[in-house]
Scaffold this motif. Sequence first.
Motif, PDB file in Angstrom:
ATOM      1  N   ILE A 109      48.815  53.304  33.093  1.00 26.49           N
ATOM      2  CA  ILE A 109      48.867  53.049  32.265  1.00 26.49           C
ATOM      3  C   ILE A 109      48.737  51.251  31.525  1.00 26.49           C
ATOM      4  O   ILE A 109      49.584  50.744  31.603  1.00 26.49           O
ATOM      5  CB  ILE A 109      50.098  53.629  31.037  1.00 26.49           C
ATOM      6  N   GLY A 110      47.994  50.436  31.023  1.00 27.06           N
ATOM      7  CA  GLY A 110      47.474  49.280  31.201  1.00 27.06           C
ATOM      8  C   GLY A 110      47.590  49.428  30.230  1.00 27.06           C
ATOM      9  O   GLY A 110      47.188  50.162  28.923  1.00 27.06           O
ATOM     10  N   MET A 111      47.670  47.700  29.969  1.00 28.17           N
ATOM     11  CA  MET A 111      47.542  47.872  28.241  1.00 28.17           C
ATOM     12  C   MET A 111      47.348  46.233  27.787  1.00 28.17           C
ATOM     13  O   MET A 111      47.319  45.075  29.088  1.00 28.17           O
ATOM     14  CB  MET A 111      49.260  47.205  27.703  1.00 28.17           C
ATOM     15  N   VAL A 112      46.331  46.180  26.350  1.00 26.81           N
ATOM     16  CA  VAL A 112      45.280  44.675  25.771  1.00 26.81           C
ATOM     17  C   VAL A 112      46.338  44.589  24.878  1.00 26.81           C
ATOM     18  O   VAL A 112      46.152  45.381  24.182  1.00 26.81           O
ATOM     19  CB  VAL A 112      44.093  44.958  26.239  1.00 26.81           C
ATOM     20  N   PHE A 113      46.602  43.280  24.307  1.00 24.71           N
ATOM     21  CA  PHE A 113      47.481  42.728  23.282  1.00 24.71           C
ATOM     22  C   PHE A 113      46.503  41.742  22.051  1.00 24.71           C
ATOM     23  O   PHE A 113      45.245  42.699  22.533  1.00 24.71           O
ATOM     24  CB  PHE A 113      48.517  41.867  23.551  1.00 24.71           C
ATOM     25  N   GLN A 114      47.072  41.750  21.162  1.00 22.84           N
ATOM     26  CA  GLN A 114      46.321  41.325  19.789  1.00 22.84           C
ATOM     27  C   GLN A 114      45.595  40.272  20.627  1.00 22.84           C
ATOM     28  O   GLN A 114      44.041  39.550  20.139  1.00 22.84           O
ATOM     29  CB  GLN A 114      46.585  41.416  19.085  1.00 22.84           C
ATOM     30  N   LYS A 115      45.981  39.337  20.917  1.00 22.46           N
ATOM     31  CA  LYS A 115      45.173  37.831  21.122  1.00 22.46           C
ATOM     32  C   LYS A 115      45.623  37.910  22.670  1.00 22.46           C
ATOM     33  O   LYS A 115      46.245  38.067  23.228  1.00 22.46           O
ATOM     34  CB  LYS A 115      47.327  36.793  21.135  1.00 22.46           C
ATOM     35  N   PRO A 116      43.931  37.251  22.495  1.00 26.11           N
ATOM     36  CA  PRO A 116      43.350  37.596  24.607  1.00 26.11           C
ATOM     37  C   PRO A 116      44.231  36.454  24.803  1.00 26.11           C
ATOM     38  O   PRO A 116      44.933  35.267  24.814  1.00 26.11           O
ATOM     39  CB  PRO A 116      42.113  36.949  24.540  1.00 26.11           C
ATOM     40  N   ASN A 117      44.994  36.873  26.068  1.00 30.08           N
ATOM     41  CA  ASN A 117      46.072  35.957  27.103  1.00 30.08           C
ATOM     42  C   ASN A 117      45.780  36.347  28.480  1.00 30.08           C
ATOM     43  O   ASN A 117      46.332  36.526  29.802  1.00 30.08           O
ATOM     44  CB  ASN A 117      47.226  36.560  27.176  1.00 30.08           C
ATOM     45  N   ARG A 151      31.717  44.531  34.886  1.00 25.80           N
ATOM     46  CA  ARG A 151      30.735  44.875  34.698  1.00 25.80           C
ATOM     47  C   ARG A 151      31.211  46.501  33.885  1.00 25.80           C
ATOM     48  O   ARG A 151      30.784  46.514  32.585  1.00 25.80           O
ATOM     49  CB  ARG A 151      30.416  45.990  35.951  1.00 25.80           C
ATOM     50  N   LYS A 152      32.007  47.392  34.079  1.00 24.95           N
ATOM     51  CA  LYS A 152      32.504  47.880  32.660  1.00 24.95           C
ATOM     52  C   LYS A 152      33.239  47.350  31.864  1.00 24.95           C
ATOM     53  O   LYS A 152      33.202  47.988  31.032  1.00 24.95           O
ATOM     54  CB  LYS A 152      33.954  48.902  33.365  1.00 24.95           C
ATOM     55  N   ALA A 153      33.555  46.114  31.791  1.00 23.69           N
ATOM     56  CA  ALA A 153      34.033  45.920  30.405  1.00 23.69           C
ATOM     57  C   ALA A 153      33.116  45.275  30.012  1.00 23.69           C
ATOM     58  O   ALA A 153      33.111  43.885  28.896  1.00 23.69           O
ATOM     59  CB  ALA A 153      35.205  44.368  31.036  1.00 23.69           C
ATOM     60  N   ALA A 154      31.709  45.171  30.134  1.00 26.34           N
ATOM     61  CA  ALA A 154      30.432  44.776  29.432  1.00 26.34           C
ATOM     62  C   ALA A 154      30.747  42.332  29.310  1.00 26.34           C
ATOM     63  O   ALA A 154      30.504  42.161  28.404  1.00 26.34           O
ATOM     64  CB  ALA A 154      30.460  45.372  27.910  1.00 26.34           C
ATOM     65  N   LEU A 155      31.529  42.720  30.580  1.00 26.25           N
ATOM     66  CA  LEU A 155      30.983  40.727  30.121  1.00 26.25           C
ATOM     67  C   LEU A 155      30.092  40.114  32.001  1.00 26.25           C
ATOM     68  O   LEU A 155      30.310  39.212  32.044  1.00 26.25           O
ATOM     69  CB  LEU A 155      32.699  40.473  30.638  1.00 26.25           C
ATOM     70  N   TRP A 156      30.579  41.295  32.668  1.00 20.66           N
ATOM     71  CA  TRP A 156      29.547  40.322  33.889  1.00 20.66           C
ATOM     72  C   TRP A 156      28.584  39.447  34.029  1.00 20.66           C
ATOM     73  O   TRP A 156      28.274  38.464  34.493  1.00 20.66           O
ATOM     74  CB  TRP A 156      28.950  41.929  34.875  1.00 20.66           C
ATOM     75  N   GLN A 174      34.903  36.924  24.684  1.00 19.12           N
ATOM     76  CA  GLN A 174      35.192  37.459  26.401  1.00 19.12           C
ATOM     77  C   GLN A 174      36.203  37.016  26.364  1.00 19.12           C
ATOM     78  O   GLN A 174      36.432  37.749  27.201  1.00 19.12           O
ATOM     79  CB  GLN A 174      33.814  35.777  26.654  1.00 19.12           C
ATOM     80  N   GLN A 175      36.968  36.364  26.252  1.00 14.63           N
ATOM     81  CA  GLN A 175      38.483  36.300  26.557  1.00 14.63           C
ATOM     82  C   GLN A 175      39.287  37.845  26.909  1.00 14.63           C
ATOM     83  O   GLN A 175      39.448  38.060  27.907  1.00 14.63           O
ATOM     84  CB  GLN A 175      39.490  35.339  26.548  1.00 14.63           C
ATOM     85  N   GLN A 176      39.098  38.615  25.504  1.00  9.05           N
ATOM     86  CA  GLN A 176      39.547  39.726  25.312  1.00  9.05           C
ATOM     87  C   GLN A 176      38.928  40.521  26.518  1.00  9.05           C
ATOM     88  O   GLN A 176      39.231  41.242  26.755  1.00  9.05           O
ATOM     89  CB  GLN A 176      39.377  40.400  23.732  1.00  9.05           C
ATOM     90  N   ARG A 177      37.474  40.694  26.297  1.00  8.06           N
ATOM     91  CA  ARG A 177      37.121  41.865  27.535  1.00  8.06           C
ATOM     92  C   ARG A 177      37.251  41.280  29.244  1.00  8.06           C
ATOM     93  O   ARG A 177      37.701  42.017  29.930  1.00  8.06           O
ATOM     94  CB  ARG A 177      35.071  41.501  27.062  1.00  8.06           C
ATOM     95  N   LEU A 178      37.789  40.195  29.263  1.00  7.19           N
ATOM     96  CA  LEU A 178      38.327  39.417  29.910  1.00  7.19           C
ATOM     97  C   LEU A 178      39.511  40.613  30.277  1.00  7.19           C
ATOM     98  O   LEU A 178      39.820  41.184  31.798  1.00  7.19           O
ATOM     99  CB  LEU A 178      38.202  38.201  30.785  1.00  7.19           C
ATOM    100  N   SER A 204      31.760  39.387  18.307  1.00  5.32           N
ATOM    101  CA  SER A 204      32.681  39.963  19.603  1.00  5.32           C
ATOM    102  C   SER A 204      33.292  41.413  19.217  1.00  5.32           C
ATOM    103  O   SER A 204      33.908  41.685  20.406  1.00  5.32           O
ATOM    104  CB  SER A 204      34.129  39.029  19.734  1.00  5.32           C
ATOM    105  N   ASN A 205      34.166  41.455  18.422  1.00  5.53           N
ATOM    106  CA  ASN A 205      34.439  42.944  17.522  1.00  5.53           C
ATOM    107  C   ASN A 205      34.125  43.452  17.691  1.00  5.53           C
ATOM    108  O   ASN A 205      33.856  45.189  18.220  1.00  5.53           O
ATOM    109  CB  ASN A 205      34.969  42.509  16.210  1.00  5.53           C
ATOM    110  N   ALA A 206      32.416  43.594  17.408  1.00  5.81           N
ATOM    111  CA  ALA A 206      31.749  45.175  17.578  1.00  5.81           C
ATOM    112  C   ALA A 206      31.308  45.294  19.319  1.00  5.81           C
ATOM    113  O   ALA A 206      31.219  46.194  19.474  1.00  5.81           O
ATOM    114  CB  ALA A 206      30.136  44.636  16.826  1.00  5.81           C
ATOM    115  N   LYS A 207      30.994  44.071  19.303  1.00  6.41           N
ATOM    116  CA  LYS A 207      31.669  44.769  21.408  1.00  6.41           C
ATOM    117  C   LYS A 207      32.325  44.890  22.508  1.00  6.41           C
ATOM    118  O   LYS A 207      32.355  46.015  23.155  1.00  6.41           O
ATOM    119  CB  LYS A 207      31.401  42.704  22.144  1.00  6.41           C
ATOM    120  N   VAL A 208      33.469  44.595  22.135  1.00  6.55           N
ATOM    121  CA  VAL A 208      34.875  45.750  21.832  1.00  6.55           C
ATOM    122  C   VAL A 208      34.592  47.112  20.957  1.00  6.55           C
ATOM    123  O   VAL A 208      34.759  47.489  22.251  1.00  6.55           O
ATOM    124  CB  VAL A 208      36.372  44.571  21.357  1.00  6.55           C
TER     125      VAL A 208
END
Length: 273
Positions: A109-117, A151-156, A174-178, A204-208
Amino acid sequence: MVTALKERKTVDMTVPLNRQIQSENILTVKNLEIFYGEKRAVNGISMDIEKNSVTALIGPSGCGKSTFLRSINRMNDLIPGARAEGEILYEELNILSEDINVVALRKEIGMVFQKPNPFPKSIYGNIAPALKFAGINKKSKLDDIVEESLRKAALWDEVKDRLHKSALSLSGGQQQRLCIARTIAMKPTVILLDEPSSALDPISNAKVEDLIVDLKKDYSIIIVTHNMQQASRISDKTAFFLSGDLIEYDKTEKIFTNPSVQKTEEYISGRFG
Ligand SMILES: Nc1ncnc2c1ncn2[C@@H]1O[C@H](COP(=O)(O)OP(=O)(O)OP(=O)(O)O)[C@@H](O)[C@H]1O
Ligand SMILES: [Mg+2]
């Protein structure tokens, strides 16, 4: 099996832990109460989270969205004085039990935060070390998982020629997709996102957002958002929280076109919050 979360002390990434889950719900929350010291921040909520869907959590600031989200992978354990009562069933396992291996749980159960970290390392170095730690040492295998995750994160396509450059040289989006790629690399079942695109520019928002919709093929996604348009664009179900209570939880279309509770109507139409 999910029950392996109880037994395993180290995580063998080569063995999927949880692919036999049969129910259409990935999580069942029962009478969940969350306290910070004496103060109750979540007041006994119950809800099912569907598999392979996007569930949005909305509500005014301080209503308990992040508190609830963090309880799902036991991140509140890191806050002194925080405690939870009730149950969060992941398959049949109550993940609030004391004997849960929380390190293994947070991989599932992974988590991604508000600010890319991202870590102050290379792009590759943001993903590979956790895989190595989980026992994957062969370079070709590491390379494959890094590529697949990006690739799955659409960043490759944007980073394939600069994998060994600093992650901090990427744009915020890009950092958030990373960060999403880093989470995906651990082969989670559920991805928790706490306002993942609020710090991003509209493109970037639209990409995410596109990415989140794409990811639900493979994952169950729970997203906190203050952006009503975002919730209505990308989620299948929406939960409206107010002062620690779950006021209404239904199909997103219903919540945004014909909510059953007046408070929901007032909130989504911008009359408070
Ligand atoms: N670490 C903490 N210690 C004590 N109280 C906390 C802590 N984190 C949150 N709270 C309290 O719990 C309640 C719910 O906070 P939470 O952060 O879950 O709200 P939220 O819905 O995510 O708000 P926002 O939209 O502003 O992010 C608030 O009253 C808040 O003050
Ligand atoms: Mg929050």
